[in-house]
Write a protein that holds these residues in place. Structure first.
Motif, PDB file in Angstrom:
ATOM      1  N   GLY A 325      -3.593   4.598  -9.567  1.00  6.08           N
ATOM      2  CA  GLY A 325      -3.680   3.335  -8.842  1.00  6.08           C
ATOM      3  C   GLY A 325      -4.698   2.372  -9.413  1.00  6.08           C
ATOM      4  O   GLY A 325      -5.259   1.543  -8.678  1.00  6.08           O
ATOM      5  N   LEU A 326      -4.929   2.458 -10.727  1.00  2.39           N
ATOM      6  CA  LEU A 326      -5.928   1.606 -11.378  1.00  2.39           C
ATOM      7  C   LEU A 326      -5.239   0.525 -12.209  1.00  2.39           C
ATOM      8  O   LEU A 326      -4.176   0.751 -12.788  1.00  2.39           O
ATOM      9  N   ALA A 327      -5.867  -0.633 -12.274  1.00  2.00           N
ATOM     10  CA  ALA A 327      -5.380  -1.728 -13.113  1.00  2.00           C
ATOM     11  C   ALA A 327      -6.577  -2.488 -13.656  1.00  2.00           C
ATOM     12  O   ALA A 327      -7.600  -2.633 -12.970  1.00  2.00           O
ATOM     13  N   HIS A 328      -6.455  -2.950 -14.892  1.00  2.00           N
ATOM     14  CA  HIS A 328      -7.526  -3.758 -15.468  1.00  2.00           C
ATOM     15  C   HIS A 328      -7.707  -5.042 -14.662  1.00  2.00           C
ATOM     16  O   HIS A 328      -6.722  -5.700 -14.302  1.00  2.00           O
ATOM     17  N   PRO A 329      -8.941  -5.431 -14.370  1.00  2.00           N
ATOM     18  CA  PRO A 329      -9.170  -6.728 -13.732  1.00  2.00           C
ATOM     19  C   PRO A 329      -8.868  -7.845 -14.729  1.00  2.00           C
ATOM     20  O   PRO A 329      -8.817  -7.609 -15.943  1.00  2.00           O
ATOM     21  N   PRO A 330      -8.652  -9.078 -14.265  1.00  2.00           N
ATOM     22  CA  PRO A 330      -8.352 -10.190 -15.178  1.00  2.00           C
ATOM     23  C   PRO A 330      -9.429 -10.326 -16.257  1.00  2.00           C
ATOM     24  O   PRO A 330     -10.601 -10.554 -15.953  1.00  2.00           O
ATOM     25  N   VAL A 331      -9.031 -10.190 -17.515  1.00  2.00           N
ATOM     26  CA  VAL A 331     -10.012 -10.045 -18.585  1.00  2.00           C
ATOM     27  C   VAL A 331     -10.772 -11.337 -18.857  1.00  2.00           C
ATOM     28  O   VAL A 331     -11.970 -11.305 -19.175  1.00  2.00           O
ATOM     29  N   GLU A 332     -10.122 -12.483 -18.743  1.00  2.00           N
ATOM     30  CA  GLU A 332     -10.819 -13.727 -19.068  1.00  2.00           C
ATOM     31  C   GLU A 332     -11.947 -13.996 -18.076  1.00  2.00           C
ATOM     32  O   GLU A 332     -13.048 -14.403 -18.471  1.00  2.00           O
ATOM     33  N   GLU A 333     -11.689 -13.747 -16.796  1.00  2.00           N
ATOM     34  CA  GLU A 333     -12.749 -13.949 -15.802  1.00  2.00           C
ATOM     35  C   GLU A 333     -13.866 -12.924 -15.997  1.00  2.00           C
ATOM     36  O   GLU A 333     -15.053 -13.243 -15.851  1.00  2.00           O
ATOM     37  N   ALA A 334     -13.491 -11.691 -16.356  1.00  2.00           N
ATOM     38  CA  ALA A 334     -14.508 -10.670 -16.618  1.00  2.00           C
ATOM     39  C   ALA A 334     -15.388 -11.069 -17.800  1.00  2.00           C
ATOM     40  O   ALA A 334     -16.614 -10.865 -17.773  1.00  2.00           O
ATOM     41  N   LEU A 335     -14.794 -11.631 -18.836  1.00  2.00           N
ATOM     42  CA  LEU A 335     -15.572 -12.082 -19.993  1.00  2.00           C
ATOM     43  C   LEU A 335     -16.536 -13.200 -19.600  1.00  2.00           C
ATOM     44  O   LEU A 335     -17.692 -13.224 -20.049  1.00  2.00           O
ATOM     45  N   ARG A 336     -16.089 -14.112 -18.774  1.00  2.00           N
ATOM     46  CA  ARG A 336     -16.967 -15.209 -18.347  1.00  2.00           C
ATOM     47  C   ARG A 336     -18.152 -14.673 -17.546  1.00  2.00           C
ATOM     48  O   ARG A 336     -19.304 -15.080 -17.764  1.00  2.00           O
ATOM     49  N   ARG A 337     -17.882 -13.781 -16.609  1.00  2.00           N
ATOM     50  CA  ARG A 337     -18.965 -13.234 -15.783  1.00  2.00           C
ATOM     51  C   ARG A 337     -19.941 -12.420 -16.633  1.00  2.00           C
ATOM     52  O   ARG A 337     -21.151 -12.458 -16.408  1.00  2.00           O
TER      53      ARG A 337
END
Length: 359
Positions: A325-337
């Motif tokens: 039940g795992l999924a990568h979080p949105p990568v672009e927003e993760a990179l910004r944070r």
């Protein structure tokens, strides 16, 4: 040792960047956990866990030295681990420019010592070894390597990557002899937490972000197609914690990365726009960067081997993630944070970098 309910999981390297998030994930899942620590880091780890929403009453700490046979555990500490089913080895030295002996002591000898300790546990279900996404690329892997082959490997890759390659090979080959079911988790570059950006690790691409922030990244090493994949630390920790529930058989391996990671020039442009600084203007082939002085490029030669156009097979990791039940979080927003947090933490400079255990 701090007495507690008999632990069912053991995390080696528990105060490291990945290890502490794995401990947190296991505690939140509700099982009693043992963690290896070195002098002065027990209270730091417990405080960090509480600050990150985990109840540390389910934690047992043991003083260990990964460089020693049996991890240097006392008899009492060894006995306290008798009910451990799952061992997670997140211990590693991640630094460029290390002497070979220093890198091998943890990333090779230490990996074998953890394997041997796991083999001694009467209730062992699985060893989960955190490796790297560019391992397993040598045409004729072996352990131990002949002297000439070892010398060539370390000359080509540098002490960090070569020791990770050698350690990965050692665990894969020796696990069968020891009768240890093992999963190799091979993550890409680990960035900060997807929600907070919390970093705590300031090597690899964070060094590019720092040069970008300070206006010293006019050109990027690589090409428009260079792929430096990432994975957020919270997704990786959840994946690692889930492995023993889903993997069976003597040897499994998963490459864990976010396939939506943009090519390196696009990634740096995204971060530059977010931070309000100038984008890198051009790319420079890695072969040329290798010939230029480091003072000019600002890139450690050992990091250049990671700047490639290669793509990686993540099929097995994707299947396990879906099952869990795992999924990568949105990568672009993760990179910004992550980039914002790196700036807030001044890229780890100072006597005690934010989020790091005491030295």
């Amino acid at each position: 040792m701090i007495e507690n309910e008999a632990p069912e999981s053991l995390v080696v390297g528990a105060t490291g960047f990945v290890g502490r998030w794995v401990v947190r994930e296991l505690l939140i899942r509700g099982g009693p956990v043992a963690a290896t620590v070195r002098g002065g880091r027990d209270e730091w780890l417990r405080r960090w866990l509480r600050d990150h929403g985990a109840d540390d009453t389910g934690l047992t700490t043991v003083s260990a030295d990964i460089g020693r046979p049996g991890l240097g555990l006392s008899v009492a500490d060894g006995e306290s681990l008798a009910r451990v089913r799952d061992v997670f080895n997140a211990a590693a030295l991640y630094r460029f420019g290390m002497p070979v002996d220093e890198a091998r002591a943890v990333n090779v000898t230490g990996a074998v010592n953890v394997l041997d300790r796991a083999a001694s546990l009467p209730r062992l279900r699985r060893l989960v070894h955190v490796s790297g996404y560019r391992v397993g690329r040598e045409p004729f892997p072996g352990f131990p390597l002949p002297t000439a082959a070892s010398r060539d490997l370390y000359r080509r890759l540098g002490a960090y990557e070569a020791s990770k390659v050698e350690g990965d090979t050692a665990v894969r080959l020796l696990a069968g002899d020891r009768g240890v079911p093992v999963t190799m988790v091979c993550p890409a570059t680990v960035i900060g937490h997807s929600a907070t950006g919390e970093a705590g690790q300031y090597i690899g691409p964070s060094m590019l972000v720092e040069r970008l922030w300070r206006g010293r990244l006019a050109a990027l090493p690589g090409s428009p197609r260079t792929f430096l994949p990432v994975v957020t630390v919270d997704h990786l920790a959840a994946f690692i914690a889930a492995v023993p529930e889903y993997d069976e058989g003597p040897l499994r391996s998963h490459t864990v990365l976010d396939g939506a990671t943009p090519p390196l020039p696009e990634m740096m442009s995204l971060i530059a726009d977010h931070l309000g600084v100038r984008r890198p203007r051009v790319t420079v082939p890695v072969t040329l960067v290798r010939r230029l002085p480091r003072a000019l490029t600002g890139v450690d030669p050992e990091g250049l081997s990671f700047l490639s156009e290669d793509r990686y097979d993540t099929a097995s990791a994707d299947r396990l993630a879906r099952a869990a039940g795992l999924a990568h979080p949105p990568v672009e927003e993760a990179l910004r944070r992550w980039a914002s947090r790196l700036v807030e933490e001044d890229f780890g400079h100072g006597a005690d970098a934010p989020g790091s255990p005491p030295r």
